[in-house]
Design an enzyme around this catalytic site. Sequence first.
Site, PDB file in Angstrom:
ATOM      1  N   ARG A 159      29.362  31.979  17.368  1.00 14.28           N
ATOM      2  CA  ARG A 159      28.493  33.149  17.467  1.00 14.28           C
ATOM      3  C   ARG A 159      28.921  34.242  16.489  1.00 14.28           C
ATOM      4  O   ARG A 159      30.100  34.374  16.159  1.00 14.28           O
ATOM      5  CB  ARG A 159      28.451  33.701  18.885  1.00 14.28           C
ATOM      6  CG  ARG A 159      29.693  34.390  19.366  1.00 14.28           C
ATOM      7  CD  ARG A 159      29.516  34.896  20.791  1.00 14.28           C
ATOM      8  NE  ARG A 159      29.239  33.802  21.714  1.00 14.28           N
ATOM      9  CZ  ARG A 159      28.044  33.565  22.234  1.00 14.28           C
ATOM     10  NH1 ARG A 159      27.020  34.357  21.948  1.00 14.28           N
ATOM     11  NH2 ARG A 159      27.862  32.548  23.050  1.00 14.28           N
ATOM     12  N   THR A 211      33.003  34.489  16.763  1.00 13.25           N
ATOM     13  CA  THR A 211      33.757  33.345  17.265  1.00 13.25           C
ATOM     14  C   THR A 211      33.283  32.106  16.516  1.00 13.25           C
ATOM     15  O   THR A 211      32.489  32.200  15.583  1.00 13.25           O
ATOM     16  CB  THR A 211      33.533  33.154  18.773  1.00 13.25           C
ATOM     17  OG1 THR A 211      32.210  32.634  18.998  1.00 13.25           O
ATOM     18  CG2 THR A 211      33.679  34.477  19.530  1.00 13.25           C
ATOM     19  N   CYS A 212      33.756  30.951  16.966  1.00 11.08           N
ATOM     20  CA  CYS A 212      33.393  29.714  16.268  1.00 11.08           C
ATOM     21  C   CYS A 212      31.917  29.377  16.417  1.00 11.08           C
ATOM     22  O   CYS A 212      31.379  28.599  15.628  1.00 11.08           O
ATOM     23  CB  CYS A 212      34.245  28.547  16.767  1.00 11.08           C
ATOM     24  SG  CYS A 212      34.016  28.189  18.515  1.00 11.08           S
ATOM     25  N   GLY A 263      43.415  26.555  17.934  1.00 10.63           N
ATOM     26  CA  GLY A 263      44.307  25.407  17.792  1.00 10.63           C
ATOM     27  C   GLY A 263      45.167  25.207  19.021  1.00 10.63           C
ATOM     28  O   GLY A 263      45.450  24.068  19.428  1.00 10.63           O
ATOM     29  N   GLY A 303      46.593  28.635  15.815  1.00 14.13           N
ATOM     30  CA  GLY A 303      46.145  29.931  16.324  1.00 14.13           C
ATOM     31  C   GLY A 303      45.580  29.770  17.724  1.00 14.13           C
ATOM     32  O   GLY A 303      45.911  28.818  18.439  1.00 14.13           O
ATOM     33  N   LYS A 304      44.694  30.686  18.113  1.00 15.26           N
ATOM     34  CA  LYS A 304      44.159  30.649  19.478  1.00 15.26           C
ATOM     35  C   LYS A 304      43.361  29.377  19.742  1.00 15.26           C
ATOM     36  O   LYS A 304      43.539  28.716  20.757  1.00 15.26           O
ATOM     37  CB  LYS A 304      43.290  31.890  19.727  1.00 15.26           C
ATOM     38  CG  LYS A 304      44.097  33.180  19.790  1.00 15.26           C
ATOM     39  CD  LYS A 304      43.212  34.376  20.061  1.00 15.26           C
ATOM     40  CE  LYS A 304      44.042  35.658  20.127  1.00 15.26           C
ATOM     41  NZ  LYS A 304      43.198  36.853  20.353  1.00 15.26           N
ATOM     42  N   GLU A 359      34.203  28.908  29.893  1.00 13.12           N
ATOM     43  CA  GLU A 359      35.439  28.918  29.089  1.00 13.12           C
ATOM     44  C   GLU A 359      36.042  30.322  29.066  1.00 13.12           C
ATOM     45  O   GLU A 359      35.348  31.324  29.113  1.00 13.12           O
ATOM     46  CB  GLU A 359      35.154  28.396  27.672  1.00 13.12           C
ATOM     47  CG  GLU A 359      34.085  29.155  26.902  1.00 13.12           C
ATOM     48  CD  GLU A 359      34.670  30.119  25.888  1.00 13.12           C
ATOM     49  OE1 GLU A 359      35.907  30.262  25.867  1.00 13.12           O
ATOM     50  OE2 GLU A 359      33.894  30.730  25.149  1.00 13.12           O
ATOM     51  N   ASP A 360      37.364  30.358  29.017  1.00 14.99           N
ATOM     52  CA  ASP A 360      38.098  31.619  29.138  1.00 14.99           C
ATOM     53  C   ASP A 360      38.300  32.345  27.816  1.00 14.99           C
ATOM     54  O   ASP A 360      38.529  33.558  27.806  1.00 14.99           O
ATOM     55  CB  ASP A 360      39.476  31.366  29.763  1.00 14.99           C
ATOM     56  CG  ASP A 360      39.377  30.979  31.227  1.00 14.99           C
ATOM     57  OD1 ASP A 360      38.445  31.451  31.906  1.00 14.99           O
ATOM     58  OD2 ASP A 360      40.229  30.202  31.698  1.00 14.99           O
ATOM     59  N   GLN A 361      38.228  31.621  26.708  1.00 12.29           N
ATOM     60  CA  GLN A 361      38.603  32.225  25.427  1.00 12.29           C
ATOM     61  C   GLN A 361      37.727  33.417  25.073  1.00 12.29           C
ATOM     62  O   GLN A 361      38.201  34.404  24.499  1.00 12.29           O
ATOM     63  CB  GLN A 361      38.540  31.184  24.311  1.00 12.29           C
ATOM     64  CG  GLN A 361      39.168  31.695  23.012  1.00 12.29           C
ATOM     65  CD  GLN A 361      39.045  30.698  21.874  1.00 12.29           C
ATOM     66  OE1 GLN A 361      38.303  29.733  21.967  1.00 12.29           O
ATOM     67  NE2 GLN A 361      39.769  30.936  20.808  1.00 12.29           N
TER      68      GLN A 361
END
Length: 402
Positions: A51, A48-49, A176, A173-174, A96-98
């Site tokens: 990790r 992810t952004c 964004g 994307g997700k 956070e849900d993402q």
Amino acid sequence: MLQVILNIRLDHKTSDVKTMESSHERMEAIVAELESSGTVMEKVPIRTCNRIEYYLSVQEIPPGFEFDGFTVEGDEDALRHILRLASGLESMIIGEDQILGQIKAARVQALREGTCGPVLDMVFTKAVHVGQTVRRKTQINRGSVSIGSAAVDLAESIHGDLKCRKVLAIGAGKMGTLVARALAEKHLSAIMVANRTYERAYQLACELGGDAIHFDRLNRALRDADVVISATGSPHYILTRERVRDAIPPERRSAVVMVDIANPRDIEESVRELGIRLFTIDDLRGVAEENRRRREAEAREAERIVEGELKLLLRSLKHMEVEPLLAEVRGNMESLRRREAERALNKIMNSSDPEGVIEALSRSIVDKIFHDIAISIRQAAERGDEEFLSMCAKLFNCKDLK
């Protein structure tokens, strides 16, 4: 456990975004080295952004194997981490849900590629279940909680109310989309969305009541923007120093705020030399800490749920370990039953004493099962193996010899 579950990671708790960017290939090399040793049975990567992680199911860790400074946890600690991760407890923005969607996607991708087997499939399926349970039973994700919303909050802390500002969101994307939704919650009237795929930018802009920007017109949008938030999945810089220099007049640069929440980064660090105020994921830590304080009570309840579910997962994994043994035992018993039943059926057709045949059948089955058990128990007695004898007593619900 017969197989060791291993987690190798680098995240926002131990590293800045620059270190994570430069460490991705090193981590992949370590995993490849482990695989070459023949010890890796299953693997699932998560990136992810903020990790980079690998979950591995391995037969053993080669003696003296070096993990090059990465955080490494095994078995119970590794399992606790994935459950906490899915629950939003390990995120920079607590709740956070993402991350839950990213864990789902990681599992699906690994299954598609054939690298996720029964062990990690059970682990990741459980993690998703726990993440959903935590969000259903607590309010840990109440309100705007995402890296995207934190980026918007950061821009607002610098510029004040963004309603009078022009905001450019790069990436549809997700991540964004999370940025765009956070902007929409502020009820802004001047939002521009740029994406390499114009149709996606247009779709997102329509949802926000903003304007879609063709990527080849990005410089014009940069010239007018007060705030730029970039979150693409590009492997290369979107906004280089040269592009920003050419797009934004010198007299406007000191008023422009750019927030880069992509990994790898979208905005070249040297744009700061132009007077642009550039922020990255590392700068969101203050926003994250405030969010953490607000959610402490919910986080404690989430941790209680995680610990309870961890016990259930550990038990399920232990059950999984013995399934092959149980299947083999049952298979052997079934083979014995079929042989004896076939022999009895042949006899009973020509017998005037069917009850006697059935009696002989049942006695034969018991004798054959008991034969191997009796040999093992007598051998254990000969070698003085009291632990084995005690285990047999428990297994067959008998009194211990002591």
